[in-house]
Design a protein around this motif. Structure first.
Motif, PDB file in Angstrom:
ATOM      1  N   SER A   1       0.842  -1.200   0.000  1.00 24.42           N
ATOM      2  CA  SER A   1       0.000   0.000   0.000  1.00 24.42           C
ATOM      3  C   SER A   1       0.877   1.250   0.000  1.00 24.42           C
ATOM      4  O   SER A   1       1.920   1.296   0.677  1.00 24.42           O
ATOM      5  CB  SER A   1      -0.896   0.008   1.238  1.00 24.42           C
ATOM      6  OG  SER A   1      -1.542   1.250   1.382  1.00 24.42           O
TER       7      SER A   1
ATOM      8  N   LYS B   1      -9.258   2.310   8.035  1.00 20.65           N
ATOM      9  CA  LYS B   1     -10.145   1.157   8.167  1.00 20.65           C
ATOM     10  C   LYS B   1      -9.371  -0.145   8.363  1.00 20.65           C
ATOM     11  O   LYS B   1      -9.586  -1.150   7.683  1.00 20.65           O
ATOM     12  CB  LYS B   1     -11.059   1.034   6.938  1.00 20.65           C
ATOM     13  CG  LYS B   1     -11.820   2.308   6.584  1.00 20.65           C
ATOM     14  CD  LYS B   1     -12.655   2.803   7.754  1.00 20.65           C
ATOM     15  CE  LYS B   1     -13.390   4.092   7.391  1.00 20.65           C
ATOM     16  NZ  LYS B   1     -14.082   4.694   8.573  1.00 20.65           N
ATOM     17  N   VAL B   2      -8.444  -0.128   9.325  1.00 24.26           N
ATOM     18  CA  VAL B   2      -7.677  -1.317   9.667  1.00 24.26           C
ATOM     19  C   VAL B   2      -7.739  -1.517  11.180  1.00 24.26           C
ATOM     20  O   VAL B   2      -8.073  -0.581  11.930  1.00 24.26           O
ATOM     21  CB  VAL B   2      -6.204  -1.208   9.217  1.00 24.26           C
ATOM     22  CG1 VAL B   2      -6.105  -1.185   7.700  1.00 24.26           C
ATOM     23  CG2 VAL B   2      -5.525   0.022   9.826  1.00 24.26           C
TER      24      VAL B   2
ATOM     25  N   SER C   1      -5.474  -7.519   9.672  1.00 25.89           N
ATOM     26  CA  SER C   1      -6.073  -6.634   8.681  1.00 25.89           C
ATOM     27  C   SER C   1      -5.017  -6.061   7.739  1.00 25.89           C
ATOM     28  O   SER C   1      -5.352  -5.458   6.716  1.00 25.89           O
ATOM     29  CB  SER C   1      -6.833  -5.493   9.361  1.00 25.89           C
ATOM     30  OG  SER C   1      -5.969  -4.767  10.224  1.00 25.89           O
TER      31      SER C   1
ATOM     32  N   ALA D   1      -2.506  -4.389   2.767  1.00 25.42           N
ATOM     33  CA  ALA D   1      -3.799  -4.327   3.450  1.00 25.42           C
ATOM     34  C   ALA D   1      -4.725  -5.412   2.926  1.00 25.42           C
ATOM     35  O   ALA D   1      -4.641  -5.816   1.762  1.00 25.42           O
ATOM     36  CB  ALA D   1      -4.437  -2.958   3.255  1.00 25.42           C
ATOM     37  N   LEU D   2      -5.598  -5.889   3.807  1.00 30.48           N
ATOM     38  CA  LEU D   2      -6.512  -6.968   3.451  1.00 30.48           C
ATOM     39  C   LEU D   2      -7.381  -6.644   2.233  1.00 30.48           C
ATOM     40  O   LEU D   2      -7.543  -7.497   1.351  1.00 30.48           O
ATOM     41  CB  LEU D   2      -7.389  -7.330   4.654  1.00 30.48           C
ATOM     42  CG  LEU D   2      -8.349  -8.508   4.469  1.00 30.48           C
ATOM     43  CD1 LEU D   2      -7.603  -9.777   4.078  1.00 30.48           C
ATOM     44  CD2 LEU D   2      -9.165  -8.731   5.747  1.00 30.48           C
ATOM     45  N   PRO D   3      -7.968  -5.447   2.106  1.00 30.46           N
ATOM     46  CA  PRO D   3      -8.783  -5.162   0.911  1.00 30.46           C
ATOM     47  C   PRO D   3      -8.002  -5.311  -0.391  1.00 30.46           C
ATOM     48  O   PRO D   3      -8.541  -5.804  -1.385  1.00 30.46           O
ATOM     49  CB  PRO D   3      -9.245  -3.718   1.140  1.00 30.46           C
ATOM     50  CG  PRO D   3      -9.221  -3.540   2.612  1.00 30.46           C
ATOM     51  CD  PRO D   3      -8.038  -4.340   3.080  1.00 30.46           C
ATOM     52  N   ASP D   4      -6.734  -4.881  -0.406  1.00 26.28           N
ATOM     53  CA  ASP D   4      -5.924  -5.018  -1.622  1.00 26.28           C
ATOM     54  C   ASP D   4      -5.695  -6.480  -1.955  1.00 26.28           C
ATOM     55  O   ASP D   4      -5.691  -6.877  -3.125  1.00 26.28           O
ATOM     56  CB  ASP D   4      -4.580  -4.303  -1.448  1.00 26.28           C
ATOM     57  CG  ASP D   4      -4.740  -2.797  -1.311  1.00 26.28           C
ATOM     58  OD1 ASP D   4      -5.712  -2.257  -1.877  1.00 26.28           O
ATOM     59  OD2 ASP D   4      -3.901  -2.175  -0.643  1.00 26.28           O
TER      60      ASP D   4
ATOM     61  N   LEU E   1      -7.744  -8.924  -1.169  1.00 20.21           N
ATOM     62  CA  LEU E   1      -9.017  -9.470  -1.641  1.00 20.21           C
ATOM     63  C   LEU E   1      -9.285  -9.071  -3.085  1.00 20.21           C
ATOM     64  O   LEU E   1      -9.789  -9.870  -3.879  1.00 20.21           O
ATOM     65  CB  LEU E   1     -10.155  -8.986  -0.738  1.00 20.21           C
ATOM     66  CG  LEU E   1     -10.165  -9.544   0.684  1.00 20.21           C
ATOM     67  CD1 LEU E   1     -11.295  -8.917   1.497  1.00 20.21           C
ATOM     68  CD2 LEU E   1     -10.292 -11.059   0.690  1.00 20.21           C
ATOM     69  N   HIS E   2      -8.944  -7.825  -3.448  1.00 18.09           N
ATOM     70  CA  HIS E   2      -9.120  -7.384  -4.833  1.00 18.09           C
ATOM     71  C   HIS E   2      -8.246  -8.211  -5.766  1.00 18.09           C
ATOM     72  O   HIS E   2      -8.680  -8.612  -6.851  1.00 18.09           O
ATOM     73  CB  HIS E   2      -8.771  -5.904  -4.971  1.00 18.09           C
ATOM     74  CG  HIS E   2      -9.769  -4.981  -4.347  1.00 18.09           C
ATOM     75  ND1 HIS E   2     -11.137  -5.140  -4.517  1.00 18.09           N
ATOM     76  CD2 HIS E   2      -9.616  -3.888  -3.549  1.00 18.09           C
ATOM     77  CE1 HIS E   2     -11.771  -4.186  -3.850  1.00 18.09           C
ATOM     78  NE2 HIS E   2     -10.870  -3.427  -3.255  1.00 18.09           N
ATOM     79  N   TYR E   3      -7.016  -8.485  -5.327  1.00 19.07           N
ATOM     80  CA  TYR E   3      -6.124  -9.294  -6.149  1.00 19.07           C
ATOM     81  C   TYR E   3      -6.681 -10.702  -6.301  1.00 19.07           C
ATOM     82  O   TYR E   3      -6.661 -11.279  -7.391  1.00 19.07           O
ATOM     83  CB  TYR E   3      -4.727  -9.355  -5.537  1.00 19.07           C
ATOM     84  CG  TYR E   3      -3.845 -10.366  -6.224  1.00 19.07           C
ATOM     85  CD1 TYR E   3      -3.290 -10.094  -7.474  1.00 19.07           C
ATOM     86  CD2 TYR E   3      -3.592 -11.603  -5.649  1.00 19.07           C
ATOM     87  CE1 TYR E   3      -2.504 -11.025  -8.122  1.00 19.07           C
ATOM     88  CE2 TYR E   3      -2.812 -12.550  -6.289  1.00 19.07           C
ATOM     89  CZ  TYR E   3      -2.268 -12.243  -7.525  1.00 19.07           C
ATOM     90  OH  TYR E   3      -1.495 -13.184  -8.164  1.00 19.07           O
TER      91      TYR E   3
END
Length: 221
Positions: A8, A31-32, A93, A109-112, A114-116
């Motif tokens: 990130s 948001k972590v 997270s 980060a977890l969202p990145d 998940l997107h991958y």
């Protein structure tokens, strides 16, 4: 893809001189539930929300308090699957990334992640999902692909879920077609156990609309 490719460029690291209040503020902004603590390039550990609340003195410097987590990290040249494994096992997270000299270079980060994973699994591509239940010894991706391709479809991605203390596995297939009817029938003909099949609602609507249009054209002949 390697860990360094998912770092990130927005989530900062804390220093031991920062307070728990500052850490909580950053956690809320980004948001972590965790943040790394770094002095210069030296990675000291990860602090969590619960660590800060357990301090009961959020205005004191973080360096005055022990961390409940040790030093979870991945190296920049580790594969993304290993990153997923570490984050999942430790329920993080985010995960710090270190270089070969064990110096801190950033976080994933977890969202990145998940997107991958969504891109990797072709989840964004249109198509249906088939879930099969089978014995591990009977698993043959070549035979399964032959069934799918024999019905003018292709496997975009697949993954296996193993059952604990069992020889059974669950195979999830993402296919490039919306209408799964003939594929499901063929699987059943070959005695595969189909435990689920899924299509997006809008894709189902498009399928039914196409079939309706074909029927209307046929009736007008």
């Amino acid at each position: 893809m390697l860990a360094k490719d998912l770092i990130s460029d927005v989530i900062p690291a804390l220093r031991t001189s920062d307070t728990g209040t500052k850490a909580l503020g950053w956690m809320d902004v980004f948001k972590v539930a965790h943040l790394p603590i770094v002095n210069n390039e030296d990675f000291l550990g990860v602090i969590s929300e619960s660590d800060i609340y357990d301090m009961n003195m959020p205005d004191e410097p973080l360096g005055n308090h022990p961390l409940s987590l040790l030093r979870p990290y991945v190296l920049e040249d580790q594969h993304v699957f290993e990153v997923m494994d570490v984050m999942s096992r430790l329920q993080l997270s985010l995960i710090p990334v270190l270089n070969a000299s064990k110096h801190y270079i950033g976080v994933i980060a977890l969202p990145d992640l998940l997107h991958y994973f969504a891109d990797l699994s072709a989840l964004k591509n249109p198509g249906g999902i088939v879930v099969l239940d089978l014995n591990a010894n009977d698993y043959s991706l070549a035979h399964i692909a032959q069934i799918v391709e024999g019905n003018s479809a292709k496997i975009l991605s697949s993954y296996i879920t193993a059952y604990k203390d069992s020889t059974k596995i669950e195979l999830t297939l993402k296919l490039n077609v919306v209408d799964l009817t003939s594929i499901l029938q063929t699987f059943e003909r070959y005695e595969y156990v189909v435990v689920g099949s899924h299509m997006k609602v809008d894709e189902m609507d498009d399928l039914y609309e196409d079939r309706f249009d074909l029927l209307m054209r046929y009736l007008n002949v």
